[in-house]
Motif scaffolding. Structure first.
Motif, PDB file in Angstrom:
ATOM      1  N   VAL A 102       0.838  -1.204   0.000  1.00 16.74           N
ATOM      2  CA  VAL A 102       0.000   0.000   0.000  1.00 16.74           C
ATOM      3  C   VAL A 102       0.872   1.253   0.000  1.00 16.74           C
ATOM      4  CG1 VAL A 102      -1.649   1.339   1.361  1.00 16.74           C
ATOM      5  CG2 VAL A 102      -1.966  -1.122   1.087  1.00 16.74           C
ATOM      6  N   LEU A 103       1.914   1.258   0.823  1.00 16.05           N
ATOM      7  CA  LEU A 103       2.827   2.410   0.868  1.00 16.05           C
ATOM      8  C   LEU A 103       3.471   2.648  -0.494  1.00 16.05           C
ATOM      9  CD1 LEU A 103       4.405   4.608   2.363  1.00 16.05           C
ATOM     10  CD2 LEU A 103       6.049   2.857   3.058  1.00 16.05           C
ATOM     11  N   ALA A 120      -0.309  -1.108 -14.416  1.00 16.91           N
ATOM     12  CA  ALA A 120       1.048  -1.641 -14.569  1.00 16.91           C
ATOM     13  C   ALA A 120       2.025  -0.940 -13.631  1.00 16.91           C
ATOM     14  CB  ALA A 120       1.506  -1.507 -16.021  1.00 16.91           C
ATOM     15  N   ALA A 121       1.954   0.381 -13.585  1.00 24.50           N
ATOM     16  CA  ALA A 121       2.840   1.130 -12.696  1.00 24.50           C
ATOM     17  C   ALA A 121       2.517   0.847 -11.239  1.00 24.50           C
ATOM     18  CB  ALA A 121       2.716   2.629 -12.981  1.00 24.50           C
ATOM     19  N   VAL A 122       1.246   0.637 -10.949  1.00 22.34           N
ATOM     20  CA  VAL A 122       0.848   0.357  -9.572  1.00 22.34           C
ATOM     21  C   VAL A 122       1.385  -0.994  -9.113  1.00 22.34           C
ATOM     22  CG1 VAL A 122      -1.096  -0.031  -8.039  1.00 22.34           C
ATOM     23  CG2 VAL A 122      -1.193   1.807  -9.693  1.00 22.34           C
ATOM     24  N   VAL A 123       1.327  -2.004  -9.980  1.00 19.98           N
ATOM     25  CA  VAL A 123       1.854  -3.320  -9.624  1.00 19.98           C
ATOM     26  C   VAL A 123       3.339  -3.229  -9.295  1.00 19.98           C
ATOM     27  CG1 VAL A 123       2.417  -5.597 -10.537  1.00 19.98           C
ATOM     28  CG2 VAL A 123       0.146  -4.681 -10.869  1.00 19.98           C
ATOM     29  N   THR A 124       4.083  -2.514 -10.126  1.00 18.78           N
ATOM     30  CA  THR A 124       5.520  -2.355  -9.887  1.00 18.78           C
ATOM     31  C   THR A 124       5.782  -1.686  -8.542  1.00 18.78           C
ATOM     32  OG1 THR A 124       5.909  -2.163 -12.266  1.00 18.78           O
ATOM     33  CG2 THR A 124       7.659  -1.398 -10.807  1.00 18.78           C
ATOM     34  N   ALA A 125       5.071  -0.586  -8.285  1.00 17.43           N
ATOM     35  CA  ALA A 125       5.254   0.136  -7.027  1.00 17.43           C
ATOM     36  C   ALA A 125       4.832  -0.713  -5.833  1.00 17.43           C
ATOM     37  CB  ALA A 125       4.463   1.442  -7.054  1.00 17.43           C
ATOM     38  N   ALA A 126       3.721  -1.445  -5.977  1.00 18.00           N
ATOM     39  CA  ALA A 126       3.248  -2.284  -4.877  1.00 18.00           C
ATOM     40  C   ALA A 126       4.220  -3.418  -4.593  1.00 18.00           C
ATOM     41  CB  ALA A 126       1.857  -2.840  -5.207  1.00 18.00           C
ATOM     42  N   CYS A 127       4.790  -4.000  -5.643  1.00 14.77           N
ATOM     43  CA  CYS A 127       5.777  -5.070  -5.444  1.00 14.77           C
ATOM     44  C   CYS A 127       6.992  -4.566  -4.685  1.00 14.77           C
ATOM     45  CB  CYS A 127       6.214  -5.640  -6.800  1.00 14.77           C
ATOM     46  SG  CYS A 127       5.127  -6.930  -7.420  1.00 14.77           S
ATOM     47  N   LEU A 128       7.510  -3.420  -5.105  1.00 11.37           N
ATOM     48  CA  LEU A 128       8.682  -2.854  -4.425  1.00 11.37           C
ATOM     49  C   LEU A 128       8.370  -2.578  -2.952  1.00 11.37           C
ATOM     50  CD1 LEU A 128       9.966  -0.374  -7.174  1.00 11.37           C
ATOM     51  CD2 LEU A 128      10.959  -2.573  -6.511  1.00 11.37           C
ATOM     52  N   GLY A 129       7.196  -2.012  -2.697  1.00 11.06           N
ATOM     53  CA  GLY A 129       6.805  -1.741  -1.314  1.00 11.06           C
ATOM     54  C   GLY A 129       6.590  -3.011  -0.509  1.00 11.06           C
ATOM     55  N   GLY A 130       5.982  -4.028  -1.129  1.00 13.14           N
ATOM     56  CA  GLY A 130       5.763  -5.290  -0.432  1.00 13.14           C
ATOM     57  C   GLY A 130       7.060  -5.984  -0.060  1.00 13.14           C
ATOM     58  N   PHE A 131       8.010  -6.001  -0.991  1.00 16.20           N
ATOM     59  CA  PHE A 131       9.312  -6.606  -0.697  1.00 16.20           C
ATOM     60  C   PHE A 131      10.055  -5.813   0.373  1.00 16.20           C
ATOM     61  CE2 PHE A 131       8.931  -8.705  -4.913  1.00 16.20           C
ATOM     62  CZ  PHE A 131       9.141  -9.998  -4.481  1.00 16.20           C
ATOM     63  N   ALA A 132       9.924  -4.488   0.333  1.00 12.74           N
ATOM     64  CA  ALA A 132      10.578  -3.661   1.354  1.00 12.74           C
ATOM     65  C   ALA A 132       9.989  -3.939   2.732  1.00 12.74           C
ATOM     66  CB  ALA A 132      10.428  -2.183   0.998  1.00 12.74           C
ATOM     67  N   GLY A 133       8.662  -4.071   2.816  1.00 18.43           N
ATOM     68  CA  GLY A 133       8.024  -4.368   4.099  1.00 18.43           C
ATOM     69  C   GLY A 133       8.428  -5.723   4.640  1.00 18.43           C
ATOM     70  N   ALA A 134       8.430  -6.744   3.767  1.00 19.49           N
ATOM     71  CA  ALA A 134       8.836  -8.083   4.198  1.00 19.49           C
ATOM     72  C   ALA A 134      10.308  -8.107   4.609  1.00 19.49           C
ATOM     73  CB  ALA A 134       8.594  -9.089   3.073  1.00 19.49           C
ATOM     74  N   SER A 179      -7.879   9.442  -4.571  1.00 19.36           N
ATOM     75  CA  SER A 179      -7.474   8.355  -5.456  1.00 19.36           C
ATOM     76  C   SER A 179      -6.797   7.215  -4.722  1.00 19.36           C
ATOM     77  CB  SER A 179      -6.528   8.902  -6.545  1.00 19.36           C
ATOM     78  OG  SER A 179      -5.357   9.420  -5.956  1.00 19.36           O
ATOM     79  N   VAL A 180      -6.331   7.456  -3.486  1.00 20.52           N
ATOM     80  CA  VAL A 180      -5.612   6.388  -2.789  1.00 20.52           C
ATOM     81  C   VAL A 180      -6.415   5.782  -1.643  1.00 20.52           C
ATOM     82  CG1 VAL A 180      -3.388   7.434  -3.311  1.00 20.52           C
ATOM     83  CG2 VAL A 180      -4.478   7.933  -1.129  1.00 20.52           C
ATOM     84  N   VAL A 181      -7.548   6.394  -1.301  1.00 12.02           N
ATOM     85  CA  VAL A 181      -8.319   5.860  -0.180  1.00 12.02           C
ATOM     86  C   VAL A 181      -8.798   4.442  -0.483  1.00 12.02           C
ATOM     87  CG1 VAL A 181     -10.573   6.731  -0.950  1.00 12.02           C
ATOM     88  CG2 VAL A 181     -10.125   6.422   1.496  1.00 12.02           C
ATOM     89  N   GLN A 182      -8.977   4.136  -1.789  1.00  7.67           N
ATOM     90  CA  GLN A 182      -9.392   2.786  -2.157  1.00  7.67           C
ATOM     91  C   GLN A 182      -8.318   1.762  -1.809  1.00  7.67           C
ATOM     92  OE1 GLN A 182     -11.692   2.781  -6.081  1.00  7.67           O
ATOM     93  NE2 GLN A 182     -10.606   4.716  -6.211  1.00  7.67           N
ATOM     94  N   TRP A 183      -7.043   2.148  -1.926  1.00  7.01           N
ATOM     95  CA  TRP A 183      -5.962   1.238  -1.539  1.00  7.01           C
ATOM     96  C   TRP A 183      -5.924   1.045  -0.032  1.00  7.01           C
ATOM     97  CZ3 TRP A 183      -3.464   4.441  -5.641  1.00  7.01           C
ATOM     98  CH2 TRP A 183      -3.290   3.717  -6.822  1.00  7.01           C
TER      99      TRP A 183
END
Length: 344
Positions: A102-103, A120-134, A179-183
């Motif tokens: 989400v971040l 597409a850009a959101v998936v990339t950003a979400a992946c980077l954030g998810g890996f950073a959190g983990a 636009s981000v409250v949905q996330w």
């Protein structure tokens, strides 16, 4: 004979879940006030006017499909995490994966690098954030990674920190709040074929990878020493499992946002139904996740219609994430009380 009976039982359960997914999909297509169930069936049969066909084929169908696949991804991700970490309290929501994703999505949106309409850009950003959190949780846990309770505490801490960073991003870029409250809450509103075409190949590829890891994940659930005694490289297997879990979560978050408690509780249901054999529990968890989120999606549509009529409003949208969070919190409380009672 016992093995045959167990196999037949698990196969029957999987078939029942497939039927449940189909039923939930039908409910999702029929949910809404603009078109009745008979109108939906007419469109699916090849008839219907232009407006009816647009509602069913361009609005309801992609929304329903995205909800089902996102739910399946979260159910799989949670099962992989709990197996790899040997922690029944592990889940994308409390291991830094979902808050990190989400971040990443919110930060990319605030910087103008991505948006809700650019998956597409959101998936990339979400992946980077998810890996950073983990990764942050992995570093913080240190030698206590094998302690489920301590791992859960560290996960809550990391998730809180990431949620705080997300709030800071929103303060810096308040214009992006809508636009981000949905996330932040989790919503299937506005899901179109663009989201589906991006989500299903991603989810399918990582779901196949996760199911292919059923054997090593089963060994990891048995314990570090037992798994190593069979010749398994536990470190490499665990990293591969975490990569699968983060990728599945990031894909779901990029499509529907943060749906609370799905990845945490669906694995408990899967293990209760299918046992510890991950060859059945993993596909079972995917189907259960699809049923849970699909049901929440249809329920949110129905509740939105009822609430709008009660409040005399033209339109009111209740997010799916609100239902999964409330329902998940209740189930988590029930599970916790039962476990406490059994220990006493």
């Amino acid at each position: 004979m016992t093995y045959t009976r167990t196999y037949a039982r698990r196969t029957a359960l999987l078939m029942l879940l497939v039927a449940a997914v189909a039923a939930v999909a039908a409910a999702g297509l029929c949910a809404g006030r603009a078109l009745s169930a008979s109108g939906v069936w007419e469109v699916l049969s090849g008839g219907g006017d232009f407006t009816a066909r647009h509602i069913v084929l361009q609005l309801r169908l992609p929304r329903t499909l995205v909800a089902l696949v996102a739910g399946a991804s979260l159910g799989l991700a949670g099962t992989v995490l709990q197996s790899a970490l040997r922690n029944p309290l592990a889940g994308p929501e409390v291991t830094g994966v979902t808050p990190g994703a989400v971040l990443g999505a919110v930060t990319a949106t605030g910087l103008g690098l991505a948006g809700w309409e650019s998956p597409a850009a959101v998936v990339t950003a979400a992946c980077l954030g998810g890996f950073a959190g983990a990764g942050l949780l992995w570093l913080l846990a240190g030698r206590e990674r094998g302690d489920p309770a301590q791992m859960a505490v560290n996960g809550v801490l990391v998730s809180a920190v990431l949620a705080g960073l997300t709030a800071m991003v929103l303060l810096v870029a308040p214009g992006e709040l809508g636009s981000v409250v949905q996330w932040l809450v989790g919503s299937t509103e506005g899901r179109v074929w663009t989201h589906w075409h991006l989500l299903w190949p991603w989810a399918t590829a990582w779901a196949v990878a996760a199911c292919a890891m059923a054997a090593p994940l089963t060994l990891l659930r048995c314990g570090e020493e037992q798994a190593a005694a069979t010749g398994l490289n536990t470190g490499r297997a665990r990293v591969a499992a975490l990569v699968c879990a983060v990728a599945l979560t990031a894909g779901a978050v990029s499509a529907v946002g943060a749906l609370g408690f799905v990845g945490l509780l669906v694995p408990h249901l899967a293990f209760a139904l299918f046992g510890a054999d991950l060859r059945a529990a993993l596909p079972g968890a995917a189907l259960l996740g699809a049923v849970v989120v699909g049901t929440a999606d249809a329920g949110a549509q129905w509740l939105s219609q009822v609430a709008a009529a009660a409040l005399d409003m033209d339109r009111l949208s209740i997010p799916v994430g609100a239902l999964t969070t409330c329902g998940g919190a209740v189930l988590l409380l029930i599970v916790a009380r039962r476990r406490t009672a059994s220990e006493e």
